[in-house]
Design a protein around this motif. Structure first.
Motif, mmCIF file in Angstrom:
data_model
loop_
_atom_site.group_PDB
_atom_site.id
_atom_site.type_symbol
_atom_site.label_atom_id
_atom_site.label_comp_id
_atom_site.label_asym_id
_atom_site.label_seq_id
_atom_site.Cartn_x
_atom_site.Cartn_y
_atom_site.Cartn_z
ATOM 1 N N PHE A 3 0.460 -1.484 0.067
ATOM 2 C CA PHE A 3 -0.226 0.253 0.308
ATOM 3 C C PHE A 3 0.585 1.310 0.155
ATOM 4 O O PHE A 3 1.935 1.162 0.768
ATOM 5 C CB PHE A 3 -0.996 -0.125 1.682
ATOM 6 C CG PHE A 3 -2.446 -0.684 0.803
ATOM 7 C CD1 PHE A 3 -3.713 -0.674 0.711
ATOM 8 C CD2 PHE A 3 -2.447 -2.812 0.901
ATOM 9 C CE1 PHE A 3 -4.261 -1.394 0.106
ATOM 10 C CE2 PHE A 3 -2.859 -2.583 1.268
ATOM 11 C CZ PHE A 3 -4.356 -2.395 0.361
ATOM 12 N N THR A 6 -0.610 8.497 -0.184
ATOM 13 C CA THR A 6 -0.688 9.532 -1.208
ATOM 14 C C THR A 6 -1.045 10.697 -0.859
ATOM 15 O O THR A 6 -0.636 11.123 0.183
ATOM 16 C CB THR A 6 -1.754 8.957 -2.948
ATOM 17 O OG1 THR A 6 -2.938 8.985 -2.542
ATOM 18 C CG2 THR A 6 -1.136 7.649 -3.273
ATOM 19 N N LYS A 47 -6.086 1.416 4.807
ATOM 20 C CA LYS A 47 -6.645 1.541 4.351
ATOM 21 C C LYS A 47 -7.938 1.786 4.901
ATOM 22 O O LYS A 47 -8.621 2.925 4.696
ATOM 23 C CB LYS A 47 -6.535 0.964 3.041
ATOM 24 C CG LYS A 47 -7.463 1.979 1.444
ATOM 25 C CD LYS A 47 -7.141 0.647 0.819
ATOM 26 C CE LYS A 47 -8.251 1.314 -0.782
ATOM 27 N NZ LYS A 47 -8.198 2.386 -0.811
ATOM 28 N N ASP A 53 -8.152 9.277 2.597
ATOM 29 C CA ASP A 53 -8.371 8.317 1.726
ATOM 30 C C ASP A 53 -7.433 8.370 0.959
ATOM 31 O O ASP A 53 -7.625 8.464 0.102
ATOM 32 C CB ASP A 53 -10.105 8.724 0.803
ATOM 33 C CG ASP A 53 -10.188 7.682 -0.029
ATOM 34 O OD1 ASP A 53 -10.177 6.150 0.469
ATOM 35 O OD2 ASP A 53 -11.022 7.295 -0.978
ATOM 36 N N GLU A 56 -3.609 3.666 -1.290
ATOM 37 C CA GLU A 56 -3.839 2.990 -1.779
ATOM 38 C C GLU A 56 -2.908 1.311 -2.397
ATOM 39 O O GLU A 56 -1.723 1.785 -1.649
ATOM 40 C CB GLU A 56 -3.622 3.933 -3.712
ATOM 41 C CG GLU A 56 -4.430 5.270 -3.243
ATOM 42 C CD GLU A 56 -6.466 5.018 -3.436
ATOM 43 O OE1 GLU A 56 -6.511 3.945 -3.875
ATOM 44 O OE2 GLU A 56 -6.386 5.727 -3.363
ATOM 45 N N GLU A 57 -3.908 0.821 -2.849
ATOM 46 C CA GLU A 57 -2.408 -0.391 -3.570
ATOM 47 C C GLU A 57 -1.593 0.046 -4.447
ATOM 48 O O GLU A 57 -1.853 0.897 -4.900
ATOM 49 C CB GLU A 57 -3.161 -1.504 -3.649
ATOM 50 C CG GLU A 57 -4.023 -1.834 -2.774
ATOM 51 C CD GLU A 57 -4.880 -3.595 -3.294
ATOM 52 O OE1 GLU A 57 -4.224 -4.166 -3.320
ATOM 53 O OE2 GLU A 57 -6.436 -3.366 -3.511
ATOM 54 N N GLU A 58 -0.355 -0.264 -4.156
ATOM 55 C CA GLU A 58 0.773 -0.422 -5.463
ATOM 56 C C GLU A 58 0.493 -0.290 -6.496
ATOM 57 O O GLU A 58 0.610 1.163 -7.500
ATOM 58 C CB GLU A 58 1.800 -0.901 -5.142
ATOM 59 C CG GLU A 58 3.261 -1.176 -5.955
ATOM 60 C CD GLU A 58 4.205 -1.590 -5.850
ATOM 61 O OE1 GLU A 58 5.183 -1.534 -6.308
ATOM 62 O OE2 GLU A 58 4.181 -2.302 -4.659
ATOM 63 N N ASP A 60 -2.640 0.013 -8.197
ATOM 64 C CA ASP A 60 -3.698 0.931 -8.042
ATOM 65 C C ASP A 60 -3.571 2.072 -8.647
ATOM 66 O O ASP A 60 -4.296 3.490 -8.894
ATOM 67 C CB ASP A 60 -4.863 0.539 -7.062
ATOM 68 C CG ASP A 60 -5.976 -0.792 -7.463
ATOM 69 O OD1 ASP A 60 -5.260 -1.172 -8.363
ATOM 70 O OD2 ASP A 60 -6.412 -1.232 -6.466
ATOM 71 N N LEU A 61 -1.866 2.919 -8.108
ATOM 72 C CA LEU A 61 -1.753 3.742 -8.832
ATOM 73 C C LEU A 61 -1.864 4.563 -10.531
ATOM 74 O O LEU A 61 -1.534 4.136 -11.200
ATOM 75 C CB LEU A 61 -0.716 3.947 -8.265
ATOM 76 C CG LEU A 61 0.166 3.778 -6.213
ATOM 77 C CD1 LEU A 61 1.358 4.106 -6.485
ATOM 78 C CD2 LEU A 61 -0.463 4.695 -5.840
ATOM 79 N N THR A 62 -2.226 5.727 -10.260
ATOM 80 C CA THR A 62 -2.788 6.114 -11.110
ATOM 81 C C THR A 62 -0.704 6.848 -11.562
ATOM 82 O O THR A 62 0.525 7.281 -10.618
ATOM 83 C CB THR A 62 -3.461 7.768 -11.070
ATOM 84 O OG1 THR A 62 -2.794 8.219 -9.982
ATOM 85 C CG2 THR A 62 -4.181 7.187 -10.995
ATOM 86 N N GLN A 65 0.601 9.220 -9.608
ATOM 87 C CA GLN A 65 1.328 9.131 -7.187
ATOM 88 C C GLN A 65 1.795 8.178 -7.690
ATOM 89 O O GLN A 65 2.224 7.735 -6.547
ATOM 90 C CB GLN A 65 -0.631 8.492 -7.526
ATOM 91 C CG GLN A 65 -1.906 8.728 -6.683
ATOM 92 C CD GLN A 65 -3.326 8.133 -6.288
ATOM 93 O OE1 GLN A 65 -3.351 7.115 -7.478
ATOM 94 N NE2 GLN A 65 -4.250 8.241 -6.256
#
Length: 78
Positions: A3, A6, A47, A53, A56-58, A60-62, A65
């Protein structure tokens, strides 16, 4: 997988995540909290309690991020 904390944590360093982590992989840095990607066991407890909030999971990062994973890796490389 790990995780990642961010941008919202930079504004609000609440810290609830540190109290629920079963492996103590979250540390407070100068501007935000960081999760050690080599120690995180992906349990998701952090999380679930994050009030802003920010976690984030690694995978799932944009792209925007990704810098926060790099910051965490650099922080724990010390």
């Amino acid at each position: 997988m790990a995780f990642v904390i961010t941008q919202p944590c930079e504004v609000e360093k609440a810290g609830e995540c540190t109290t629920v982590c079963p492996v103590d992989c979250i540390e407070e840095g100068p501007t935000q909290f960081y999760i050690d990607p080599d120690v995180c066991i992906d349990c998701g407890a952090c999380k679930a309690v994050c009030p802003v909030d920010a976690i984030e999971e690694e995978y799932d990062l944009t792209p925007e991020q990704e810098v926060y994973l790099e910051k965490a890796e650099a922080y724990f490389a010390k």
